[in-house]
Design an enzyme around this catalytic site. Structure first.
Site, PDB file in Angstrom:
ATOM      1  N   LYS A   1       0.835  -1.201   0.000  1.00 46.64           N
ATOM      2  CA  LYS A   1       0.000   0.000   0.000  1.00 46.64           C
ATOM      3  C   LYS A   1       0.871   1.253   0.000  1.00 46.64           C
ATOM      4  CE  LYS A   1      -1.878   2.663   3.197  1.00 46.64           C
ATOM      5  NZ  LYS A   1      -2.016   4.005   2.625  1.00 46.64           N
TER       6      LYS A   1
ATOM      7  N   GLY B   1       7.364   4.305   8.202  1.00 46.67           N
ATOM      8  CA  GLY B   1       6.476   5.415   8.515  1.00 46.67           C
ATOM      9  C   GLY B   1       6.781   5.954   9.894  1.00 46.67           C
ATOM     10  N   SER B   2       5.777   6.547  10.516  1.00 46.25           N
ATOM     11  CA  SER B   2       6.020   7.189  11.802  1.00 46.25           C
ATOM     12  C   SER B   2       6.106   6.157  12.922  1.00 46.25           C
ATOM     13  CB  SER B   2       4.902   8.183  12.107  1.00 46.25           C
ATOM     14  OG  SER B   2       3.718   7.483  12.388  1.00 46.25           O
ATOM     15  N   THR B   3       6.830   6.514  13.968  1.00 44.86           N
ATOM     16  CA  THR B   3       6.965   5.634  15.129  1.00 44.86           C
ATOM     17  C   THR B   3       5.610   5.389  15.772  1.00 44.86           C
ATOM     18  OG1 THR B   3       9.236   6.307  15.538  1.00 44.86           O
ATOM     19  CG2 THR B   3       8.017   5.466  17.425  1.00 44.86           C
ATOM     20  N   GLU B   4       4.773   6.422  15.766  1.00 47.95           N
ATOM     21  CA  GLU B   4       3.443   6.325  16.358  1.00 47.95           C
ATOM     22  C   GLU B   4       2.618   5.204  15.698  1.00 47.95           C
ATOM     23  OE1 GLU B   4       1.537  10.027  15.655  1.00 47.95           O
ATOM     24  OE2 GLU B   4      -0.316   9.417  16.639  1.00 47.95           O
TER      25      GLU B   4
ATOM     26  N   GLY C   1       3.822   2.854  13.762  1.00 49.64           N
ATOM     27  CA  GLY C   1       4.564   1.603  13.922  1.00 49.64           C
ATOM     28  C   GLY C   1       4.203   0.895  15.214  1.00 49.64           C
TER      29      GLY C   1
ATOM     30  N   GLU D   1      10.669   0.462   9.867  1.00 48.59           N
ATOM     31  CA  GLU D   1      11.623   1.558   9.657  1.00 48.59           C
ATOM     32  C   GLU D   1      10.869   2.822  10.021  1.00 48.59           C
ATOM     33  OE1 GLU D   1      13.229   4.487   8.585  1.00 48.59           O
ATOM     34  OE2 GLU D   1      13.397   3.964   6.468  1.00 48.59           O
TER      35      GLU D   1
ATOM     36  N   CYS E   1      13.427  10.467   7.078  1.00 49.89           N
ATOM     37  CA  CYS E   1      13.432   9.931   8.435  1.00 49.89           C
ATOM     38  C   CYS E   1      14.821  10.009   9.049  1.00 49.89           C
ATOM     39  CB  CYS E   1      12.905   8.500   8.444  1.00 49.89           C
ATOM     40  SG  CYS E   1      13.543   7.517   7.105  1.00 49.89           S
TER      41      CYS E   1
ATOM     42  N   GLU F   1      10.192  14.568  16.183  1.00 45.60           N
ATOM     43  CA  GLU F   1      10.504  14.574  14.765  1.00 45.60           C
ATOM     44  C   GLU F   1       9.579  15.576  14.070  1.00 45.60           C
ATOM     45  OE1 GLU F   1       9.674  10.950  12.563  1.00 45.60           O
ATOM     46  OE2 GLU F   1      11.426  11.297  11.326  1.00 45.60           O
TER      47      GLU F   1
END
Lengths: 504, 312
Positions: free
Chosen positions: A209, A261-264, A266, A283, A317, A414
């Site tokens: 996606k 993508g974002s840590t959130e 993830g 990542e 990133c 970030e």
């Protein structure tokens, strides 16, 4: 008169004589005319899902608009996949894995990968323009970095496909099956290549996606898959928003999921997959320290700082978003950095002279503005060069915050935009401590003329990638990935291949 | 005293900071990607033409050749909107012919390479006498070479003292100090030599890359190192030093890339022929050819441009 043995006179003393401090004038004496890239991006008015080798309409018949962030105009309609469409995609992938791709020899898989790489090179200019229109990045970056690097990843992994017997000496490798992947909007085509190439080389089939704001080049690459004769179902693309992504991550057929993508997000994915036997690679975000020591070549360090934070509008990133500079050279570095930023050209990304293009979306622009406001509120000193931004579109000027401390929000969160936070340090130990004092650990930069210091820093910094006297350099042969909350797993190189296979 | 030698350069570098080769190459690669179109291209081409030091430096130079060069310098092309070049650059013995051809109040200045150009391997007294002779014959500008042997041996004070001596011999003439970058070999050395020269120069005296007589001449890389040295020196002292890349710049496209480097490193105040020059000969006709192309949309044959000078 100054002679060889004379000590440097500090700037302050020059001013003491009553003369104004000398300044450079970066004005409009020689303005550049617009130089737009004119290649035809060959966009369709509507993009469907790509399932089982064909472009198919979504079951629910819902489409959303893809916007050009440079002028807020609609580029195309993109199909919105629901859980049913995702299920179809997984079934097609499983079928292809069982009947064709999983059984094919590595040598034959390599032929398809080479073909995809070459076709992408043939249409490089067209893809570069499409990428710039869709994502807002400057054409010189999509032309000179994104597209060639995407092709390079297919070439590199094509080379591995028939040599997998030697990738893990003493062991055999086998594909995992069907892999689900979700990629971000900052490098739409390149992240696609990072994800697809190793998976396909290993013999996996894929459901992927793209990000909702940048789906076009992915679906254009699907056209290349058709032209290359890639067997149906090997790669399936489902477009849509977060719920589509969640369906891709959670589908029971997926043997492994890979997310960038974002840590959130993830963390949400990892929580939702807890208790399943799916393999995962993540990542995620970063807040990299770019560390400048007092013996560094300052002008080249400044160039590296600019590459580190303003490359792709800072939507990177591994961006060097925290500048740690040794106190004794801090004033000099900051002065040179400001002069350098004054000549960066912010504007229409399709112009070949643009250095900083458009922010990817309205939402991201709002996030950047919010965090910059917090920096001002918390007392950091803001510098932005005088630059005319286009009236329409999402733009943000290059921004440098000085007098930042570790407790400022702009030093911890970030920002994912062209915003640099400058901190200072006195000793090597302090530099290491500050650099590592973050939840992230994706990348770092070290600038020094002393080789032994580079080696010392590279062992003490907790980051997946450490650049010495350069920044933001990538290569398909070099593994990329993070420590701590920047994720796990590696992409690229031999290490990246291991994340798409099982050892038998 | 080989042990003392590198230490002198090292001490100087510690003061002015080192240069990273890869970083410089990366920086200048960006200049080549600038796309200069339409009016901005025409402006750049005419600006470059006004900055040319039209040069002939050959053993076979004659009075006739120099007079023809001067005529070309005054009127590069039929088009009256094209500016005269900045200067002609000739050997000292040719200065009198150039002065005769250009007259006393010429818009084109006369530059002369003195100081045992290109090697500089003559006694100082001989070199100074040559400078004085060139000035007496009518030279407005003197292009000197530094003592590379002394520089590489670490005798930096000697190098600097000789520059001062030549500067004194110049009187009112502008001085251009040729570093001969290909013989200095590293970017660190080029930066060190730039500072060595700048510290004893007058405002708007020049530092210059090369003689054009060695294998490697002006490149975007060494141009950038010197521009950055000029910038750092200016911001520290307020003394503006001018810059002249010479040799190897043959095409209009190259010249525009060098000008982009000036625009983005030193800014608008260096975009004029007091502060920036090109030492070149065949460059001029390529500039004219491109100017014609901008106006007519078609490339003209080389024989439509007078006096295709081939040296450098």
């Amino acid at each position: 008169m100054l002679t060889l043995t004379a000590k440097k006179s500090p700037r302050a003393s020059t001013r003491a004589h009553g003369r104004p401090a000398p300044e450079l004038i970066f004005g409009d004496l020689w303005e550049f005319d617009p130089a737009p890239e004119t290649a035809d991006p060959k966009l369709k008015a509507r993009y469907e899902l790509f399932i089982d080798g064909k472009f198919v309409a979504p079951a629910a018949g819902i489409y959303f608009d893809s916007i050009n962030p440079a002028n807020e105009k609609k580029l195309a309609e993109i199909a919105q996949a629901d859980a049913g469409d995702v299920d179809l995609a997984y079934r097609a992938a499983q079928k292809s894995y069982d009947t064709v791709w999983g059984k094919m020899s590595g040598r034959d898989r390599a032929k398809y990968l080479y073909r995809i790489a070459r076709l992408l090179q043939d249409r490089a200019r067209e893809f570069a323009v499409a990428e710039t229109l869709d994502g807002g990045k400057p054409i010189k970056e999509s032309r000179d970095f994104d597209v060639p690097m995407a092709a390079a990843h297919f070439f590199y992994h094509a080379g591995w496909a028939d040599k997998l017997d030697y990738v893990a000496p003493g062991r055999r490798v086998a594909p995992l099956g069907v892999v689900g992947q979700v990629i971000p909007w900052n490098f739409p085509l390149l992240m696609l290549a990072w994800k697809l190439a190793p998976a396909l080389a290993m013999g996996n089939c894929v459901v992927i996606k793209p990000a909702e704001t940048t789906s076009i080049t992915a679906l254009k690459l699907a056209e290349i898959f058709q032209d290359a004769g890639l067997p149906a179902g090997v790669v399936n693309m489902v477009t849509g928003f977060g719920d589509t992504g969640a369906a891709v991550m959670a589908h029971p057929i997926a043997a492994k999921v890979a997310f960038t993508g974002s840590t959130e997000v993830g963390k949400i994915i990892m929580r939702s997959l807890a208790g399943t036997d799916k393999k995962m690679t993540m990542e995620l975000g970063g807040k990299a320290a770019n560390i400048v020591f007092d013996d560094a070549p300052i002008d080249q360090a400044v160039e590296g700082i600019v590459n580190g934070i303003f490359f792709n509008q800072g939507h990177v990133c591994c961006a060097g978003s925290r500048l740690l500079v040794q106190e004794s050279v801090a004033a000099e570095v900051l002065a040179k950095l400001k002069n350098r930023i004054k000549v960066l050209r912010v504007g229409d990304p399709i112009d070949k002279n643009t250095d900083i293009g458009a922010i990817n979306s309205k939402e991201q622009l709002a996030t950047i503005k919010r965090l910059v406001a917090s920096g001002v509120k918390e007392g950091a000193t803001l510098f932005q060069p005088a630059c005319k931004l286009p009236a329409k579109g999402y733009y943000f000027p290059p921004t440098v915050f000085s007098n930042v401390t570790m407790s400022h929000r702009i030093a911890r969160e970030e920002i994912f935009g062209p915003v640099l936070s400058v901190l200072t340090f006195r000793t090597v130990d302090e530099a290491v401590e500050k650099a590592n004092n973050t939840a992230y650990g994706l990348s770092a930069g070290v600038w020094t003329d002393k080789g032994s210091r580079v080696l010392k820093m590279s062992t003490e910094l907790k980051a997946g990638v450490i650049w010495a006297n350069t920044y933001n350099k990538f290569d398909p042969t070099s593994p990329f990935g993070g420590y701590k909350e920047s994720g796990f797993g590696r992409e690229g190189g031999r290490q990246g291949l291991f994340d798409y296979c099982k050892l038998v | 005293m080989p042990l003392i030698a590198p230490a002198a350069v090292r001490r100087l570098l510690k003061e002015i900071g080192p240069v990273d080769y890869i970083g410089i190459e990366e920086r200048v690669a960006k200049y080549s990607t600038r796309s200069i179109k339409n009016a901005s291209k025409l402006f750049g081409l005419k600006l470059a033409a006004s900055m040319v030091d039209l040069t002939t430096l050959e053993g076979k130079d004659t009075a006739g050749k120099v007079e023809s060069l001067c005529q070309k310098a005054l009127q590069p092309h039929d088009d009256p909107t094209i500016p005269t070049v900045a200067a002609v650059c000739v050997y000292p013995t040719m200065v009198k012919y150039a002065r005769r051809a250009l007259g006393q109040n010429s818009p084109v200045r006369i530059a002369s390479v003195a100081t045992a150009f290109p090697s500089g391997q003559a006694p100082l007294a001989t070199r100074l006498a040559e400078v004085k002779a060139a000035v007496a014959a009518g030279a407005d500008e003197i292009d000197m070479v530094i003592n590379r042997g002394a520089f590489l041996a670490g005798e930096l004070n000697l190098v600097q003292d000789e520059i001062v001596a030549v500067r004194e011999a110049c009187g009112g003439a502008t001085l251009k100090v040729i570093l001969e970058v290909s013989e200095l070999e590293t970017y660190d050395n080029i930066r060190a030599a730039s500072f060595l020269a700048m510290r004893v120069l007058r405002p708007n005296d020049f530092i210059k890359t090369s003689t054009g007589k060695t294998s490697l001449n002006a490149t975007l890389g060494n141009n950038q190192v010197m521009l950055e040295a000029i910038r750092d020196f200016y911001l520290e002292t307020g003394i503006p030093i001018s810059m002249k890349p010479a040799g190897g710049i043959r095409t209009a496209k190259q010249a525009l890339q060098f000008l982009v480097a000036v625009k983005e490193t030193l800014g608008d105040e260096w975009l004029n022929n007091t502060r920036y020059r090109f030492g070149a000969s065949s460059l001029l006709n390529d500039l004219l050819r491109q100017i014609e192309k901008q106006k007519t949309g078609a490339y003209q044959a080389p024989y439509y441009f007078s006096d295709a000078a081939e040296s450098y």
